[in-house]
Design an enzyme around this catalytic site. Structure first.
Site, PDB file in Angstrom:
ATOM      1  N   SER A 145       0.322  -1.286   3.535  1.00 13.39           N
ATOM      2  CA  SER A 145       1.648  -0.777   3.333  1.00 13.39           C
ATOM      3  C   SER A 145       1.662   0.785   3.424  1.00 13.39           C
ATOM      4  O   SER A 145       0.304   1.335   3.276  1.00 13.39           O
ATOM      5  CB  SER A 145       2.296  -1.081   2.028  1.00 13.39           C
ATOM      6  OG  SER A 145       3.328  -0.392   1.888  1.00 13.39           O
ATOM      7  N   TYR A 158       2.149  -1.385  -6.980  1.00 19.19           N
ATOM      8  CA  TYR A 158       2.138  -1.595  -6.081  1.00 19.19           C
ATOM      9  C   TYR A 158       1.235  -0.633  -4.853  1.00 19.19           C
ATOM     10  O   TYR A 158       0.686  -1.374  -4.049  1.00 19.19           O
ATOM     11  CB  TYR A 158       3.521  -1.875  -5.326  1.00 19.19           C
ATOM     12  CG  TYR A 158       3.757  -2.376  -3.862  1.00 19.19           C
ATOM     13  CD1 TYR A 158       3.023  -3.465  -3.573  1.00 19.19           C
ATOM     14  CD2 TYR A 158       4.310  -1.707  -3.084  1.00 19.19           C
ATOM     15  CE1 TYR A 158       3.404  -4.221  -2.380  1.00 19.19           C
ATOM     16  CE2 TYR A 158       4.181  -1.976  -1.512  1.00 19.19           C
ATOM     17  CZ  TYR A 158       3.777  -3.589  -1.479  1.00 19.19           C
ATOM     18  OH  TYR A 158       3.842  -3.872   0.070  1.00 19.19           O
TER      19      TYR A 158
END
Ligand code: NDP
Ligand code: 8X3
Length: 259
Positions: A145, A158
């Site tokens: 990501s 995250y």
């Protein structure tokens, strides 16, 4: 010569939704044979039906929880009943839970993010490697990501998990040097899937707002990138690909249109 994906064995984790389901459909259109895993088997079965219609000669599904070593090992034992060779492993299962600052964040949310995005990738890779190391030109593609590159408020766990995914990818590439196995990471920015619904624990209105006024990436955009990376000639390794929608110039600079 590009690698022909027809009849190649492609394993996709998290194939019940979003990028994973789109990847299954895209590899099916290339004529690949599919091994699909996720926790929601009914959703996997629907994806496999679509994949068969799209041209996959074989689309198999099995329950998989990447957060459990036992489940990963059972899944890969099942894979070995179908094939003794894996050509493409897409480590896609994962996601975010919550967007609380560290001061308020919950253990169960951290545990979900670390178990799926980090340990899940490690477990799946360890279990699948025996099917790949004697298969030069085979490809491991991890889904990272933009969050693995740049931190944001509320994203500590995250962002840390996806940064770990990037380092796992880089370390694995070194470990597999000389085997001919390619290891890469595809790192998307804002993409409209079920990601935000999961992050906001079923609050679909809040999830929708994440993409309000922008033209986000779609699951199909990421599936196309996976197909492109996997179909490069065997001597070409796509190490890292950062993909953002045009409206997301940077993690904190998102252009939103007002009607
Ligand atoms: P979705 O929520 O649509 O898909 C997530 C998939 O992961 C589902 O198929 C889900 O299946 C699976 N999954 C979650 N936990 C587990 C588990 N423990 N075991 C097995 N499968 C699991 O989101 P996306 O498609 O967007 O997410 C896919 C990947 O892309 C994730 O790694 C995410 O972090 C990453 N990503 C997403 C971005 C976005 O903006 N959408 C941007 C950058 C990266 P099931 O619930 O059935 O188990
Ligand atoms: C998902 C993209 O920006 O929500 O990985 O972290 S972001």
């Amino acid at each position: 010569m590009p690698t022909n994906l027809a009849n190649q064995w492609v394993l996709v984790t998290g194939a019940s939704s979003g990028f994973g389901a789109a990847a299954a459909r895209a590899f099916a259109r290339e004529g690949s044979k599919l091994l699909l895993g996720a926790r929601r088997v009914d959703r996997l079965e629907a994806v496999a039906t679509e994949a068969n219609k799209a041209g996959s000669p074989a689309a198999h599904v099995h329950a998989l929880d990447v957060a459990q070593t036992k489940s990963v090992n059972e899944f890969v034992a099942w894979v070995k009943t179908k094939t003794d060779r894996l050509d493409v492993l897409v480590n896609n299962a994962g996601g975010a839970k919550g967007i609380d600052p560290v001061a308020q964040a919950k253990d169960e949310d951290w545990e979900f993010m670390m178990q799926t995005n980090v340990l899940g990738v490690l477990r799946m890779t360890r279990a699948c490697l025996p099917l790949m190391v004697n298969n030069p030109g085979s490809t491991i593609l991890n889904i990272g990501s933009i969050a693995g590159h740049v931190a944001y408020e509320g994203g500590a766990a995250y962002c840390a998990a996806k940064a770990a995914e990037l380092k796992i990818t880089q370390a694995l590439r070194l470990e597999l040097s000389g085997t001919g196995v390619r290891v890469g990471t595809i790192d998307p920015g804002l993409a409209e899937t079920e990601f935000s619904i999961v992050r906001f624990k079923g609050d679909t209105e809040r999830a929708k707002k994440v993409y309000e006024g922008i033209n986000p990436l779609t699951a199909e955009d990421i599936a196309e990138a996976l197909i492109w990376a996997a179909s490069r000639p065997p001597h070409v390794c796509i190490d890292e690909m950062l993909i953002k929608c045009t409206d997301q110039a940077a993690i904190h600079k998102v252009h939103r249109r007002t009607k």
